[in-house]
Design a protein around this motif. Structure first.
Motif, short mmCIF file in Angstrom:
data_model
loop_
_atom_site.label_atom_id
_atom_site.label_comp_id
_atom_site.label_asym_id
_atom_site.label_seq_id
_atom_site.Cartn_x
_atom_site.Cartn_y
_atom_site.Cartn_z
N SER A 1 0.82 -1.22 0.00
CA SER A 1 0.00 0.00 0.00
C SER A 1 0.86 1.26 0.00
CB SER A 1 -0.93 0.01 1.21
OG SER A 1 -1.88 -1.00 1.10
N CYS A 2 1.93 1.26 0.75
CA CYS A 2 2.83 2.43 0.78
C CYS A 2 3.47 2.65 -0.59
CB CYS A 2 3.89 2.28 1.85
SG CYS A 2 3.24 2.55 3.52
N VAL A 3 3.83 1.58 -1.27
CA VAL A 3 4.39 1.71 -2.62
C VAL A 3 3.31 2.19 -3.58
CG1 VAL A 3 5.45 0.46 -4.55
CG2 VAL A 3 6.19 -0.01 -2.20
N ALA A 4 2.08 1.70 -3.39
CA ALA A 4 0.98 2.08 -4.28
C ALA A 4 0.65 3.55 -4.20
CB ALA A 4 -0.26 1.24 -3.97
N ASP A 5 0.83 4.16 -3.03
CA ASP A 5 0.52 5.59 -2.88
C ASP A 5 1.34 6.17 -1.73
OD1 ASP A 5 -0.56 8.14 -2.78
OD2 ASP A 5 -2.62 7.44 -3.05
N ALA A 6 2.57 6.52 -2.04
CA ALA A 6 3.49 7.05 -1.03
C ALA A 6 2.99 8.36 -0.43
CB ALA A 6 4.89 7.23 -1.62
N GLU A 7 2.36 9.20 -1.24
CA GLU A 7 1.85 10.47 -0.72
C GLU A 7 0.75 10.22 0.31
OE1 GLU A 7 0.70 12.98 -4.01
OE2 GLU A 7 2.71 12.84 -4.87
N TYR A 8 -0.15 9.33 0.02
CA TYR A 8 -1.22 9.00 0.95
C TYR A 8 -0.63 8.41 2.23
CZ TYR A 8 -5.55 7.06 2.81
OH TYR A 8 -6.62 6.75 3.62
N ALA A 9 0.38 7.56 2.07
CA ALA A 9 1.02 6.94 3.25
C ALA A 9 1.59 8.01 4.17
CB ALA A 9 2.10 5.96 2.81
N THR A 10 2.27 9.00 3.62
CA THR A 10 2.85 10.05 4.46
C THR A 10 1.77 10.91 5.10
OG1 THR A 10 3.23 11.51 2.55
CG2 THR A 10 5.08 10.13 3.26
N MET A 11 0.68 11.14 4.38
CA MET A 11 -0.42 11.91 4.97
C MET A 11 -1.07 11.15 6.12
SD MET A 11 -2.31 13.80 1.70
CE MET A 11 -3.33 12.40 1.44
N ASN A 12 -0.89 9.83 6.17
CA ASN A 12 -1.48 9.01 7.21
C ASN A 12 -0.46 8.50 8.22
OD1 ASN A 12 -4.50 8.65 6.77
ND2 ASN A 12 -3.63 8.47 4.72
N GLY A 13 0.64 9.22 8.36
CA GLY A 13 1.57 8.95 9.45
C GLY A 13 2.84 8.21 9.13
N VAL A 14 3.03 7.75 7.89
CA VAL A 14 4.29 7.09 7.56
C VAL A 14 5.35 8.16 7.39
CG1 VAL A 14 5.51 5.67 5.85
CG2 VAL A 14 3.15 5.13 6.46
N ASN A 15 6.43 7.99 8.10
CA ASN A 15 7.54 8.93 8.04
C ASN A 15 8.16 8.86 6.64
OD1 ASN A 15 10.04 10.24 8.23
ND2 ASN A 15 10.33 9.57 10.34
N PRO A 16 8.31 10.00 5.95
CA PRO A 16 8.90 9.97 4.61
C PRO A 16 10.26 9.28 4.57
CG PRO A 16 7.96 12.12 5.05
CD PRO A 16 7.88 11.35 6.34
N ALA A 17 11.02 9.37 5.66
CA ALA A 17 12.33 8.70 5.71
C ALA A 17 12.18 7.17 5.68
CB ALA A 17 13.09 9.13 6.96
N ASP A 18 11.03 6.65 6.14
CA ASP A 18 10.80 5.20 6.15
C ASP A 18 10.39 4.65 4.79
OD1 ASP A 18 11.42 5.11 8.85
OD2 ASP A 18 9.33 5.30 9.48
N LEU A 19 10.01 5.52 3.88
CA LEU A 19 9.56 5.05 2.56
C LEU A 19 10.67 4.33 1.80
CD1 LEU A 19 7.23 7.98 1.50
CD2 LEU A 19 6.56 5.64 2.09
N THR A 20 11.91 4.78 1.96
CA THR A 20 13.03 4.10 1.30
C THR A 20 13.08 2.64 1.73
OG1 THR A 20 14.28 6.16 1.13
CG2 THR A 20 15.54 4.11 0.99
N GLU A 21 12.95 2.40 3.02
CA GLU A 21 12.96 1.03 3.56
C GLU A 21 11.76 0.24 3.06
OE1 GLU A 21 13.41 -2.50 5.65
OE2 GLU A 21 14.89 -0.95 5.26
N LEU A 22 10.58 0.85 3.06
CA LEU A 22 9.38 0.16 2.61
C LEU A 22 9.46 -0.24 1.15
CD1 LEU A 22 6.77 2.29 4.55
CD2 LEU A 22 7.17 -0.17 4.85
N PHE A 23 9.96 0.66 0.30
CA PHE A 23 10.11 0.34 -1.12
C PHE A 23 11.10 -0.80 -1.31
CE2 PHE A 23 7.54 3.89 -1.95
CZ PHE A 23 7.29 4.02 -3.30
N SER A 24 12.21 -0.76 -0.58
CA SER A 24 13.22 -1.82 -0.74
C SER A 24 12.72 -3.15 -0.19
CB SER A 24 14.54 -1.43 -0.08
OG SER A 24 14.41 -1.40 1.33
N ARG A 25 11.76 -3.13 0.71
CA ARG A 25 11.19 -4.34 1.29
C ARG A 25 10.16 -5.00 0.36
NH1 ARG A 25 8.26 -3.22 6.67
NH2 ARG A 25 10.20 -2.12 7.04
N LEU A 26 9.72 -4.31 -0.67
CA LEU A 26 8.66 -4.83 -1.53
C LEU A 26 8.95 -6.22 -2.09
CD1 LEU A 26 5.87 -4.37 -2.88
CD2 LEU A 26 7.13 -3.36 -4.80
#
Length: 188
Positions: A143-168
């Motif tokens: 879900s975070c990969v599907a919509d990173a902007e929405y994820a950050t608006m709902n509390g996902v730290n933008p710095a954590d997105l790198t980890e989430l994408f690499s975890r896909l």
């Protein structure tokens, strides 16, 4: 092709969708999953030859994904790298959205399995004790990969997105592993 329905899947959506179908907890006939590829509308093939050719190509891509699932592999048609520039992550977002559509295809079966897991000793013996948490973690990553902007608006730290994408890729492998366990152990 321009003559196809407006809401047809693009390649990245299709690839993600077929990966989730191939890794899901059941066996599906192509006649069950193909309609969504064309937005549940007639693809309006121009000939029987075109219909056969495209259907064979779809089945071939699905079969490739089944082989990937069985081998615990995940070769993505994009680099799973987070970029703050939406255009740079567009293919990954489309892929993840297709994957979520494939998960939704199996959602009733996943829900039934997770409900049975709560009461079935057989499922409890084969599935990890945290199967609910594992499915949730997989879906959260996708879900975070599907919509990173929405994820950050709902509390996902933008710095954590790198980890989430690499975890896909590993999350997709884990999804297929759980699907295989369920499919293998639900047969008589």
């Amino acid at each position: 092709a321009p003559e196809r329905p407006a809401y047809r899947m693009n390649f990245f959506q299709l690839d993600g969708y077929l990966r989730a179908i191939a890794g899901g907890p059941g066996d599906a006939l192509h006649s069950d999953w193909v309609p969504l590829v064309f937005g549940d509308q007639s693809p309006d093939f121009t000939s029987e030859e075109e219909s056969t050719r495209i259907t064979k190509a779809l089945i071939s891509l699905y079969t490739w994904h089944r082989e990937q699932v069985l081998a615990d592999l995940c070769e993505l048609p994009f680099a799973p790298v987070y970029s703050p520039d939406k255009q740079d992550r567009l293919n990954g977002e489309q892929w993840a959205r297709g994957f979520m559509q494939g998960y939704i295809f199996w959602q009733d079966i996943w829900s039934q399995i997770l409900d049975e897991y709560q009461t079935s000793a057989k499922l409890a013996a084969i599935l990890p004790t945290s199967v609910d948490d594992e499915i949730d973690a997989i879906l959260a990553t996708v879900s975070c990969v599907a919509d990173a902007e929405y994820a950050t608006m709902n509390g996902v730290n933008p710095a954590d997105l790198t980890e989430l994408f690499s975890r896909l890729p590993q999350s997709v492998i884990d999804y297929g592993r759980l699907g295989r366990l369920v499919r293998h152990n639900s047969r008589p």
